[in-house]
Scaffold this motif. Structure first.
Motif, PDB file in Angstrom:
ATOM      1  N   PHE B  65       0.874  -1.175   0.000  1.00 46.92           N
ATOM      2  CA  PHE B  65       0.000   0.000   0.000  1.00 46.92           C
ATOM      3  C   PHE B  65       0.903   1.214   0.000  1.00 46.92           C
ATOM      4  O   PHE B  65       1.823   1.310   0.818  1.00 46.92           O
ATOM      5  N   GLY B  66       0.684   2.155  -0.895  1.00 49.51           N
ATOM      6  CA  GLY B  66       1.525   3.323  -0.995  1.00 49.51           C
ATOM      7  C   GLY B  66       1.508   4.160   0.267  1.00 49.51           C
ATOM      8  O   GLY B  66       0.528   4.165   1.022  1.00 49.51           O
ATOM      9  N   ASP B  67       2.598   4.879   0.496  1.00 48.31           N
ATOM     10  CA  ASP B  67       2.714   5.707   1.698  1.00 48.31           C
ATOM     11  C   ASP B  67       1.566   6.705   1.815  1.00 48.31           C
ATOM     12  O   ASP B  67       1.081   6.981   2.913  1.00 48.31           O
ATOM     13  N   ALA B  68       1.152   7.251   0.686  1.00 48.24           N
ATOM     14  CA  ALA B  68       0.080   8.246   0.680  1.00 48.24           C
ATOM     15  C   ALA B  68      -1.306   7.611   0.577  1.00 48.24           C
ATOM     16  O   ALA B  68      -2.308   8.326   0.534  1.00 48.24           O
ATOM     17  N   ARG B  69      -1.350   6.304   0.533  1.00 53.16           N
ATOM     18  CA  ARG B  69      -2.603   5.539   0.446  1.00 53.16           C
ATOM     19  C   ARG B  69      -3.415   5.893  -0.808  1.00 53.16           C
ATOM     20  O   ARG B  69      -4.650   5.905  -0.789  1.00 53.16           O
ATOM     21  N   LYS B  70      -2.679   6.190  -1.905  1.00 54.39           N
ATOM     22  CA  LYS B  70      -3.350   6.446  -3.175  1.00 54.39           C
ATOM     23  C   LYS B  70      -3.093   5.331  -4.181  1.00 54.39           C
ATOM     24  O   LYS B  70      -3.659   5.345  -5.268  1.00 54.39           O
ATOM     25  N   ASP B  71      -2.230   4.396  -3.841  1.00 50.58           N
ATOM     26  CA  ASP B  71      -1.900   3.366  -4.802  1.00 50.58           C
ATOM     27  C   ASP B  71      -1.479   2.092  -4.087  1.00 50.58           C
ATOM     28  O   ASP B  71      -1.146   2.095  -2.893  1.00 50.58           O
ATOM     29  N   SER B  72      -1.504   1.011  -4.846  1.00 42.73           N
ATOM     30  CA  SER B  72      -1.124  -0.287  -4.302  1.00 42.73           C
ATOM     31  C   SER B  72      -0.536  -1.124  -5.428  1.00 42.73           C
ATOM     32  O   SER B  72      -0.812  -0.882  -6.608  1.00 42.73           O
ATOM     33  N   SER B  73       0.284  -2.067  -5.055  1.00 40.20           N
ATOM     34  CA  SER B  73       0.854  -2.964  -6.054  1.00 40.20           C
ATOM     35  C   SER B  73       0.797  -4.399  -5.561  1.00 40.20           C
ATOM     36  O   SER B  73       0.749  -4.665  -4.356  1.00 40.20           O
ATOM     37  N   LEU B  74       0.788  -5.291  -6.531  1.00 41.57           N
ATOM     38  CA  LEU B  74       0.809  -6.732  -6.263  1.00 41.57           C
ATOM     39  C   LEU B  74       1.965  -7.323  -7.056  1.00 41.57           C
ATOM     40  O   LEU B  74       2.019  -7.187  -8.289  1.00 41.57           O
ATOM     41  N   HIS B  75       2.901  -7.915  -6.366  1.00 44.30           N
ATOM     42  CA  HIS B  75       4.061  -8.546  -7.003  1.00 44.30           C
ATOM     43  C   HIS B  75       3.950 -10.055  -6.822  1.00 44.30           C
ATOM     44  O   HIS B  75       3.716 -10.532  -5.711  1.00 44.30           O
ATOM     45  N   ILE B  76       4.102 -10.772  -7.921  1.00 45.61           N
ATOM     46  CA  ILE B  76       4.081 -12.234  -7.864  1.00 45.61           C
ATOM     47  C   ILE B  76       5.466 -12.748  -8.250  1.00 45.61           C
ATOM     48  O   ILE B  76       6.008 -12.382  -9.311  1.00 45.61           O
ATOM     49  N   THR B  77       6.010 -13.556  -7.402  1.00 47.16           N
ATOM     50  CA  THR B  77       7.326 -14.152  -7.631  1.00 47.16           C
ATOM     51  C   THR B  77       7.156 -15.558  -8.197  1.00 47.16           C
ATOM     52  O   THR B  77       6.343 -16.330  -7.702  1.00 47.16           O
ATOM     53  N   ALA B  78       7.932 -15.847  -9.218  1.00 46.10           N
ATOM     54  CA  ALA B  78       7.920 -17.188  -9.817  1.00 46.10           C
ATOM     55  C   ALA B  78       6.503 -17.644 -10.130  1.00 46.10           C
ATOM     56  O   ALA B  78       5.998 -18.630  -9.569  1.00 46.10           O
ATOM     57  N   ALA B  79       5.862 -16.916 -11.029  1.00 46.74           N
ATOM     58  CA  ALA B  79       4.457 -17.169 -11.346  1.00 46.74           C
ATOM     59  C   ALA B  79       4.225 -18.609 -11.811  1.00 46.74           C
ATOM     60  O   ALA B  79       5.079 -19.215 -12.478  1.00 46.74           O
ATOM     61  N   GLN B  80       3.071 -19.121 -11.442  1.00 42.19           N
ATOM     62  CA  GLN B  80       2.670 -20.475 -11.814  1.00 42.19           C
ATOM     63  C   GLN B  80       1.343 -20.425 -12.574  1.00 42.19           C
ATOM     64  O   GLN B  80       0.579 -19.477 -12.417  1.00 42.19           O
ATOM     65  N   PRO B  81       1.050 -21.440 -13.374  1.00 40.83           N
ATOM     66  CA  PRO B  81      -0.226 -21.436 -14.110  1.00 40.83           C
ATOM     67  C   PRO B  81      -1.439 -21.243 -13.214  1.00 40.83           C
ATOM     68  O   PRO B  81      -2.441 -20.664 -13.628  1.00 40.83           O
ATOM     69  N   GLY B  82      -1.359 -21.694 -11.981  1.00 40.57           N
ATOM     70  CA  GLY B  82      -2.462 -21.515 -11.032  1.00 40.57           C
ATOM     71  C   GLY B  82      -2.685 -20.077 -10.639  1.00 40.57           C
ATOM     72  O   GLY B  82      -3.723 -19.758 -10.045  1.00 40.57           O
ATOM     73  N   ASP B  83      -1.755 -19.183 -10.981  1.00 36.68           N
ATOM     74  CA  ASP B  83      -1.930 -17.753 -10.694  1.00 36.68           C
ATOM     75  C   ASP B  83      -2.782 -17.072 -11.762  1.00 36.68           C
ATOM     76  O   ASP B  83      -3.156 -15.900 -11.605  1.00 36.68           O
ATOM     77  N   THR B  84      -3.068 -17.766 -12.834  1.00 38.63           N
ATOM     78  CA  THR B  84      -3.874 -17.203 -13.916  1.00 38.63           C
ATOM     79  C   THR B  84      -5.232 -16.764 -13.395  1.00 38.63           C
ATOM     80  O   THR B  84      -5.882 -17.461 -12.631  1.00 38.63           O
TER      81      THR B  84
END
Lengths: 113, 113
Positions: B65-84
């Motif tokens: 969650f961004g410091d200013a609470r205006k944005d967010s990100s989702l990072h996926i490491t070593a993606a797998q087909p089940g993440d589709t």
């Protein structure tokens, strides 16, 4: 644990007909919601309810009617279906509040010819 | 009503790659939620972030969650087909926080084996 069940899952109707989509939850969550999901628009709120006999409009309420006589049921009625109401409709519930975690049903795909 | 913009709209990657998807707004949110939706099903909550700068991990998924609470990100490491699936961010439609959720249009992720 059935959770939220929606019926019918698939429905084809004609312009001008009345259609009711049913939503039933087994958790006794206070809040219930109806969203529609369309390509290019994402999920948009149609109506929501904080408790039995309490309902409120969302972003896109025109052409829809809801009722909530019992906590567990939240039917959505299209009084006179239009082609623009072709969509996938999701019912959801929340126990933690109007902005809380949503538990969604599997959706009802409606096609208006 | 506060708006959420998600990018990219579509992402296709090979199994094992890393990726980041974004959820941005010009408005401050009291909290943000991330959901994943698989074809033919309703969205399922992954995480809720509440505090500016907050980082939460869910196995190979890291949410910020961004410091200013205006944005967010989702990072996926070593993606797998089940993440589709379709990844959606959502937040209260008004800055007070006590309003129904508004959703971004989502990032559709395809992980190829």
């Amino acid at each position: 644990d059935a959770g939220i069940t929606q019926s019918p899952r698939y429905k084809i109707t004609e312009t001008g007909r009345q259609v009711t989509l049913m939503c039933h939850q087994t958790w006794s969550h206070s809040y219930m919601f109806w969203y529609r999901q369309d390509l290019g628009h994402g999920l948009r709120l149609i109506y929501y309810s904080a408790a039995a006999d309490i309902t409120d409009k969302g972003e896109v309420p025109d052409g829809y009617v809801v009722s909530r006589s019992k906590t567990e049921n939240f039917p959505l009625t299209l009084e006179s279906a239009t082609r623009s109401q072709t969509s996938v409709y999701f019912c959801a519930s929340s126990v933690t509040g109007v902005a809380g975690e949503l538990f969604f049903g599997e959706g009802s795909r409606l096609t208006v010819l | 009503t506060q708006l959420l913009e998600q990018s990219p709209q579509f992402l296709s990657i090979q199994e094992g790659e890393n990726l980041t998807v974004y959820c941005n707004s010009s408005s401050v949110f009291s909290s943000l939620q991330w959901y994943r939706q698989e074809p033919g099903e309703g969205p399922v909550l992954l995480v809720t972030v509440v505090t500016g700068g907050e980082v939460k991990k869910l196995k190979r998924l890291t949410f910020q969650f961004g410091d200013a609470r205006k944005d967010s990100s989702l990072h996926i490491t070593a993606a797998q087909p089940g993440d589709t699936g379709l990844y959606l961010c959502a937040g209260p439609s008004h800055i007070t926080g006590n309003t129904p959720l508004v959703f971004g249009k989502g990032t559709r992720l395809s992980v190829i084996a």
